[in-house]
Scaffold this motif. Structure first.
Motif, PDB file in Angstrom:
ATOM      1  N   ARG A  66      11.280  14.646  23.971  1.00 47.20           N
ATOM      2  CA  ARG A  66      12.713  14.567  24.304  1.00 47.20           C
ATOM      3  C   ARG A  66      13.230  15.966  24.572  1.00 47.20           C
ATOM      4  O   ARG A  66      12.939  16.902  23.808  1.00 47.20           O
ATOM      5  CB  ARG A  66      13.504  13.923  23.159  1.00 47.20           C
ATOM      6  N   ARG A 142      14.120   8.121  30.857  1.00 45.34           N
ATOM      7  CA  ARG A 142      12.735   8.369  30.450  1.00 45.34           C
ATOM      8  C   ARG A 142      11.873   8.470  31.700  1.00 45.34           C
ATOM      9  O   ARG A 142      11.853   7.570  32.543  1.00 45.34           O
ATOM     10  CB  ARG A 142      12.212   7.259  29.543  1.00 45.34           C
ATOM     11  N   SER A 149       5.306  10.378  28.483  1.00 47.90           N
ATOM     12  CA  SER A 149       6.716  10.063  28.704  1.00 47.90           C
ATOM     13  C   SER A 149       7.587  11.134  28.087  1.00 47.90           C
ATOM     14  O   SER A 149       7.306  11.624  26.982  1.00 47.90           O
ATOM     15  CB  SER A 149       7.077   8.700  28.102  1.00 47.90           C
ATOM     16  N   THR A 151      11.819  11.877  27.485  1.00 45.87           N
ATOM     17  CA  THR A 151      13.204  11.427  27.609  1.00 45.87           C
ATOM     18  C   THR A 151      14.093  12.634  27.901  1.00 45.87           C
ATOM     19  O   THR A 151      14.068  13.624  27.169  1.00 45.87           O
ATOM     20  CB  THR A 151      13.670  10.738  26.323  1.00 45.87           C
TER      21      THR A 151
END
Length: 352
Positions: A66, A142, A149, A151
Motif C-alpha cells: 500500500r 489496486r 498487487s 493499493t
C-alpha cells in the motif's frame, strides 16, 4: 516540457511518494550519507531498462502493498539506479482513464544539465497487457500484475477549502493542489479579469521556510523550493519558480502539473479555461485535456526566473501609477507568449 513524465530531483534507490526523500524511522528523520549513495550505484540483479514492461514490473514489485499518492494529478513518483545511471519516472492513476482499467507508467534517465533531454518511455497498461486496475473506493485503487498487487491511496483533499476572507469577491476557488514539491496551493480563478492564481495554502504548516528578497519584503522566496511569492494582504500568490528546475523537470518546477483533478466540480475548470482563452471551446474536456490527445490546457501564470533580480518586475508593476488598484491582480500573471521573452513582463504591463 513533457506532460507524461514529471521527474525527480537527484536521489538514489528510493521508490517513494512525493517528499519521502527523508524516510521516517520511529518518528525520526533518517540520515542520508554519501557512502550509502555510492553503495547504491551498483544494485544487484539485471534490468532491461529499454523494456518498459520489464521496468514497470520491477517498480511494482519493489513497492509495498500500500502506498499513498500525494500529488493531486495522481502521479506516484519513483527513482532507481541501474548500471550507474539514475532513472526517474512515475505511475499515474489519471482521472481520465483509471476507471477504464488503465494505469499509466513513464520513465527516463534523469535529466541533467549535460543530458537534458533523455529519451522518455510511456505506456498505458491495462488488461490487454496483463495488468488489472481495481477500484476499491472513490480514491483507492489496486493495481496488479503477475501475482503482485499494490493499493494506491489517492490524496483526499475534499475537505480542504480556503479560509474565510482569503478570496476576493470576484474570485472562485477551483480546488486544492498538492504539488510534488510538498507545497499545497489553492487554485483560484478571477472571474472578472479571467486569470488564474496559485495561492499558498497556509491552513497547515508549510513544508518550507521563507526569506524576504532584496527587492522588497513583499516578495518572499522558499529556501528549499525556490518558489517566489508576492505577499498581498493576508495571502501569498505564487509569482515565480526556478527556470533551471523547470528545464530539468524536477519536483520544483511549480504546480502547473498538479491540478486538483479529483476535486473539480462539474465543468468549473473547463468553463474557467474557456473564459481565459475562448479559442479552446469545443477542444477540451472537463479536466482541460485536449481532444487531440496533445496534452492539457496550460495553467502557468508564474514566471520562470533565472535570477532573483528578475522578480523585480512584479514590484514595479504593483507600484506603477499606470495600474489601477482593481487591475493589480494582473501584475501576478505572465502570459505564455510573454514567458518566451528574455525579460517577461506581467500582463498588466503588456496589455494596451
Amino acid at each position: 516540457m513533457s506532460m507524461a513524465l514529471r521527474t525527480a530531483a537527484a536521489a538514489l534507490l528510493l521508490l517513494c511518494a512525493v517528499g519521502a526523500g527523508w524516510a521516517q524511522d520511529g518518528g525520526r528523520q533518517a540520515l542520508q550519507t554519501n557512502e550509502a549513495d555510492i553503495g547504491g550505484l551498483r544494485p544487484a540483479g539485471s534490468l532491461a531498462t529499454a523494456d518498459i514492461a520489464a521496468v514497470f514490473s520491477y517498480v511494482l514489485n519493489a513497492l509495498p502493498e500500500r502506498v499513498n499518492v500525494l500529488p493531486t494529478e495522481n502521479y506516484y513518483y519513483v527513482r532507481f539506479v541501474r548500471d550507474g545511471v539514475r532513472y526517474v519516472g512515475n505511475i499515474r492513476l489519471a482521472a481520465a482513464d483509471r476507471d477504464q482499467g488503465k494505469v499509466n507508467f513513464s520513465y527516463s534517465e534523469e535529466p541533467t544539465d549535460w543530458n537534458s533531454e533523455p529519451e522518455e518511455r510511456h505506456e498505458a497498461f491495462g488488461s490487454d497487457k496483463g495488468v488489472s486496475v481495481e477500484k476499491l473506493s472513490p480514491l483507492e485503487y489496486r493495481v496488479s500484475r503477475a501475482g503482485k498487487s499494490v493499493t494506491f491511496a489517492l490524496n483526499d483533499l475534499s475537505k480542504v477549502k480556503p479560509p474565510a476572507g482569503l478570496l476576493a469577491a470576484d474570485e472562485k476557488f477551483l480546488g486544492p493542489v498538492f504539488d510534488e514539491s510538498g507545497i499545497r496551493f489553492f487554485l483560484v480563478f478571477n472571474t472578472r479579469l479571467k486569470i488564474f492564481h496559485f495561492v499558498l495554502d497556509e491552513t497547515e504548516p508549510v513544508a518550507d521556510a521563507f526569506f524576504p528578497s532584496k527587492i522588497t519584503t513583499q516578495i518572499e522566496i522558499g529556501k528549499r523550493t525556490g518558489f517566489a511569492f508576492y505577499v498581498a494582504g493576508s495571502r501569498k500568490i505564487l509569482i515565480g519558480a526556478s527556470e533551471r528546475q523547470s528545464r530539468l523537470n524536477t519536483y520544483l518546477d511549480g504546480p502547473f502539473d498538479q491540478l486538483p483533478e479529483n476535486f473539480i466540480a462539474g465543468d468549473e475548470l473547463r468553463d474557467a479555461e474557456i473564459a481565459a482563452e475562448p479559442g479552446v471551446k469545443g477542444h477540451i474536456d472537463r479536466l482541460g485535456n485536449f481532444d487531440n490527445g496533445e496534452g492539457r490546457f496550460l495553467i502557468h501564470p508564474y514566471m520562470l526566473y533565472r535570477e532573483l533580480a528578475d522578480l523585480a518586475v512584479f514590484q514595479r508593476c504593483v507600484t506603477s501609477p499606470r495600474i489601477k488598484p482593481g487591475d493589480r491582480p494582473l501584475c501576478f500573471v505572465i502570459d505564455d507568449e510573454e514567458a518566451q521573452r528574455k525579460h517577461p513582463r506581467p500582463r498588466a504591463l503588456t496589455r494596451r
